[in-house]
Design an enzyme around this catalytic site. Sequence first.
Site, short mmCIF file in Angstrom:
data_model
loop_
_atom_site.label_atom_id
_atom_site.label_comp_id
_atom_site.label_asym_id
_atom_site.label_seq_id
_atom_site.Cartn_x
_atom_site.Cartn_y
_atom_site.Cartn_z
CG HIS A 238 -0.24 -0.21 2.52
ND1 HIS A 238 0.16 -1.47 2.93
CD2 HIS A 238 0.16 0.64 3.49
CE1 HIS A 238 0.76 -1.37 4.10
NE2 HIS A 238 0.78 -0.10 4.46
CG HIS B 171 1.36 5.11 4.25
ND1 HIS B 171 0.56 5.08 5.37
CD2 HIS B 171 2.01 3.93 4.23
CE1 HIS B 171 0.74 3.93 6.00
NE2 HIS B 171 1.63 3.21 5.34
P1 5GP Z 1 1.95 0.05 7.36
O1 5GP Z 1 2.65 0.22 8.68
O2 5GP Z 1 1.64 -1.40 7.08
O3 5GP Z 1 2.65 0.72 6.23
O4 5GP Z 1 0.60 0.83 7.50
C1 5GP Z 1 -0.63 0.23 7.71
C2 5GP Z 1 -1.65 1.32 7.85
O5 5GP Z 1 -2.93 0.72 7.83
C3 5GP Z 1 -1.55 2.09 9.17
O6 5GP Z 1 -1.36 3.48 8.90
C4 5GP Z 1 -2.89 1.82 9.86
O7 5GP Z 1 -3.39 2.94 10.54
C5 5GP Z 1 -3.77 1.40 8.71
N1 5GP Z 1 -4.81 0.47 9.09
C6 5GP Z 1 -4.66 -0.66 9.83
N2 5GP Z 1 -5.84 -1.30 9.95
C7 5GP Z 1 -6.74 -0.57 9.26
C8 5GP Z 1 -8.15 -0.74 9.02
O8 5GP Z 1 -8.80 -1.69 9.45
N3 5GP Z 1 -8.74 0.22 8.25
C9 5GP Z 1 -8.06 1.28 7.74
N4 5GP Z 1 -8.75 2.16 6.99
N5 5GP Z 1 -6.75 1.47 7.94
C10 5GP Z 1 -6.10 0.55 8.72
#
Ligand code: 5GP
Length: 141
Positions: free
Chosen positions: A101, A103
């Site tokens: 993903h 950001h």
């Molecule tokens: P990562 O650390 O994997 O790059 O970021 C994962 C992101 O997913 C985090 O910013 C977190 O807030 C977001 N996130 C985790 N669970 C959920 C969810 O159930 N719904 C949404 N909309 N975002 C989520």
Amino acid sequence: MSDDPTIFEQIVAGDIPARIVYETDTVAAFLDANPLAPGHTLVVPKEPHERLEDIPDDEAAAVWAAVQELVPQIAAAVDADATTVGVNDGEAAGQEVPHAHVHIVPRFEGDGGGPIHAAAGDRPDLSEDELDGIAADISGE
Ligand code: 5GP
């Protein structure tokens, strides 16, 4: 890797609610549930590819097209001064959800954040020879 659907697959499938702001056959984008700033958005390939290198070229192109389209729309929606775009590609980089993903984080003058350079650890002190070697290893020359 677990066979369980990732959180983002469940969002794409409509099994977990999310504020979806963009959707095509291959890409979805929705607001982050724990936003770093108003408008913090995640752009995902609908297929659950874990790492950047796992995303087929056509889907990767579609993800980037979505990012380019969304950045100005999000900035306008929240009146942002700038945007930080980033990917935590792998656990050591902070990836928590094993579904690639991007950001999109709106930025504001004086928001207390830093540039993407602040995301890395201690800076290495590399010699010219070491830099040459790294460049050769990356380019395969
Ligand atoms: P990562 O650390 O994997 O790059 O970021 C994962 C992101 O997913 C985090 O910013 C977190 O807030 C977001 N996130 C985790 N669970 C959920 C969810 O159930 N719904 C949404 N909309 N975002 C989520």
